[in-house]
Design an enzyme around this catalytic site. Structure first.
Site, short mmCIF file in Angstrom:
data_model
loop_
_atom_site.label_atom_id
_atom_site.label_comp_id
_atom_site.label_asym_id
_atom_site.label_seq_id
_atom_site.Cartn_x
_atom_site.Cartn_y
_atom_site.Cartn_z
N ASP A 63 52.22 35.56 65.57
CA ASP A 63 51.34 36.55 64.94
C ASP A 63 50.96 37.64 65.93
O ASP A 63 51.01 38.84 65.62
CB ASP A 63 50.05 35.89 64.42
CG ASP A 63 50.28 35.01 63.20
OD1 ASP A 63 51.43 34.92 62.72
OD2 ASP A 63 49.32 34.41 62.71
N GLY A 104 51.07 33.40 58.49
CA GLY A 104 51.89 32.57 57.62
C GLY A 104 51.19 32.26 56.30
O GLY A 104 49.96 32.18 56.25
N HIS A 151 47.83 29.11 53.66
CA HIS A 151 46.42 28.99 54.00
C HIS A 151 45.53 29.61 52.92
O HIS A 151 44.36 29.90 53.17
CB HIS A 151 46.13 29.68 55.34
CG HIS A 151 47.01 29.22 56.45
ND1 HIS A 151 47.03 27.91 56.86
CD2 HIS A 151 47.90 29.89 57.23
CE1 HIS A 151 47.90 27.79 57.86
NE2 HIS A 151 48.44 28.98 58.10
N LYS A 169 45.00 36.02 63.93
CA LYS A 169 44.71 34.66 64.42
C LYS A 169 45.59 34.39 65.66
O LYS A 169 46.75 34.83 65.71
CB LYS A 169 45.00 33.63 63.33
CG LYS A 169 44.16 33.86 62.07
CD LYS A 169 44.18 32.69 61.11
CE LYS A 169 45.56 32.37 60.55
NZ LYS A 169 46.23 33.52 59.86
N HIS A 181 48.21 24.15 60.81
CA HIS A 181 49.62 23.92 60.46
C HIS A 181 49.99 22.47 60.73
O HIS A 181 51.16 22.13 60.87
CB HIS A 181 50.54 24.82 61.29
CG HIS A 181 50.11 26.23 61.32
ND1 HIS A 181 49.27 26.73 62.28
CD2 HIS A 181 50.39 27.25 60.48
CE1 HIS A 181 49.05 28.02 62.04
NE2 HIS A 181 49.71 28.35 60.95
#
Lengths: 333, 333
Positions: B110, B54, B57, B105, B219
């Site tokens: 993911d 995502g 980051h 990760k 998150h």
């Protein structure tokens, strides 16, 4: 106030101590008085370069100490000028016999204290010259300043003057290069949120939930106007409009574009700003040949951004590209 | 919500577009589907390395694309896994005939989407291996994860595996190095404030004015506990205590210490954290031989920090020191 600190009185000492530990390969720190010098200072025969100012703008200036940039940085208390003592100590520590250049942002306290330190150094037979940085187009006079303020353009002056010193320019030559960069760089910023100075414990100003400040200073000093929040592209158009018309930058110019985060801005937003800024410059026929995006001249956790444009020539470009090895800027080695 | 954005729907596209413009010397970006590859991809005969996840980051992962680190990064929507399509496209774009390593990760979305992309790539005769990063000691299972979460230690895996690929290791060798780093790195973080996902428009969680969350996820997922704000040194002791006892790190170990800002933390605070972390490790006889301090794995504008410790050996140290040239990490060239 929510901060990762211990006693607010010890913020600068502890941060500088941590900086020295993390970057012991690059710098040596003195804690009494507080200053940071490159580890191999003084470099014999090289012009020494010292900058400094209130803390809270990190990585400026300590993060720029190292080969190819500053020989020393003198951090004051947060948002407070350093006193002449540590400036003098740093000046002596970096004097390699070729004189020392002071790079000073245009705030009344900084200018006075660097002047006093220069006088004291002269009394000890160290030749000092000072260059005053005043790249902020937002306002003519300000809370702590007569004339324009020195902001993120300072980073570009420090990098390029540092490269000139490294290649062996004499004191007059390094000062001339620094003056040239200062004359050709312009900056304007915006704040979305204020920041909290640790020893104050309260925000230094307030903004409504839908309000932003155009032309903010790096200590939260008032800018040009408070407006309702706008899309990023519209904000960039305001900032860059003021910057471009000021020099002015014109079609055919080659420039360095610096998008500088104020400390609390997500990087994704900095690149959204960069995208629009590059687009606007391209529309005007101004060619971006070098870029820098990130947090370089910050205001603690303030959310916001500044946009700087520096007109380049072949010499300034070569000096920008020259190797640099500091905690915050590093390339070519 | 106060952000330097235009339409929340376009945040990632515009940021990646700006990133590509700012770093055109290093990377090429594709906007449909969205991915970032090093400019000279594919590098013939070299193992390609792809990471992603995502957005929000940054600089992870796009800021780590370039010689000596990643060959490609695949950013999803903010805090949302990328779909298999762009992962497959990036994998194909970096395949130089020696296979491709996926560094993933440990978040359910993911892991699944990288697996699907790997299967699709295999169907096109590209050999893919995946390494799952799970360095966060805070919690066993979490909001989006079975098992431990992958956080800032990912940066260290990407740098070191990137150097192994650059020196010519084969796919099994690069994967082994990445697994070794993952096995020897541990991280824990803390949040002082939440962050606001642009398409949500509201903070993803709330913390009282005097409250912090120990063990926060990147998150904003829950950590171990909410406690009253403490001095920085006490917070560091909590984070590092959990990290050190986990591997465990013991007297005589040589380690890399990473102090990672969550995005909105002033740099001065990161160095206050570094100072205490180095002190605690020294007290335990653990020698910090390499350091990294800054914003590398962020959560938009969240204020907070994570502390990572990686046990080094001579090989990992040499790979860490090897040249790297990316937007966010650069040395040796």
């Amino acid at each position: 106030m929510k901060k990762l600190i211990n006693d607010p009185k010890n913020v600068v000492t502890e941060a500088v101590s941590g900086f020295g530990a993390a970057h012991a390969d690059l710098v040596t720190v003195s804690l009494d008085p507080i200053f940071i010098v490159r580890r191999d200072a003084p470099v014999s025969g090289k012009v020494g370069i010292v900058s400094g100012g209130g803390s809270g703008h990190e990585p400026m200036h300590g993060g720029f100490v190292g080969p190819g940039m500053l020989d020393a940085a003198v951090p004051g208390a947060v948002f407070t000028s350093p006193t002449p003592d540590p400036i003098l100590a740093a000046t002596k520590a970096v004097d390699g016999g070729a004189g020392v250049l002071h790079i000073v942002k245009n705030y009344t306290g900084d200018v006075l204290n660097f002047e006093t330190a220069a006088d004291l150094a002269a009394a000890e037979d160290i030749e000092v010259r000072a260059v005053i940085i005043n790249d902020d187009v937002a306002v003519k006079d300000s809370l702590y300043t007569a004339g324009r303020r020195g902001v993120a353009g300072t980073v570009l002056v420090e990098k390029i003057a540092g490269a000139a010193a490294e290649r062996g320019d004499d004191l007059a030559g390094v000062a001339e290069i620094a003056e040239r960069v200062n004359a050709q760089v312009r900056t304007m910023g915006v704040a979305l949120t204020p920041c909290v100075v640790p020893h104050a414990g309260e925000p230094s100003f307030t903004l409504a939930d839908d309000e932003i400040e155009i032309g903010i200073g790096i200590h939260g000093e008032p800018g040009r106007e408070r407006i309702k929040l706008e899309p990023a592209d519209a904000i960039v158009d305001r900032l860059l409009g003021a910057v471009v018309e000021d020099v002015p930058f014109v079609s055919g110019d080659k420039v360095l574009l610096l998008v500088n985060g104020m400390g609390g801005t997500p990087q994704i937003e900095l690149y959204i700003v960069y995208r629009r800024a590059a687009e606007v410059l391209a529309e005007k026929g101004i060619e971006v040949t070098r870029s820098l995006v990130g947090n370089f001249t910050t205001s603690l956790e303030m959310q916001g951004v500044s946009v700087s444009v520096l007109k380049l020539d072949d010499e300034l470009t070569a000096l920008w590209d020259a190797p640099v090895h500091t905690a915050a800027l590093r390339w070519g080695r």
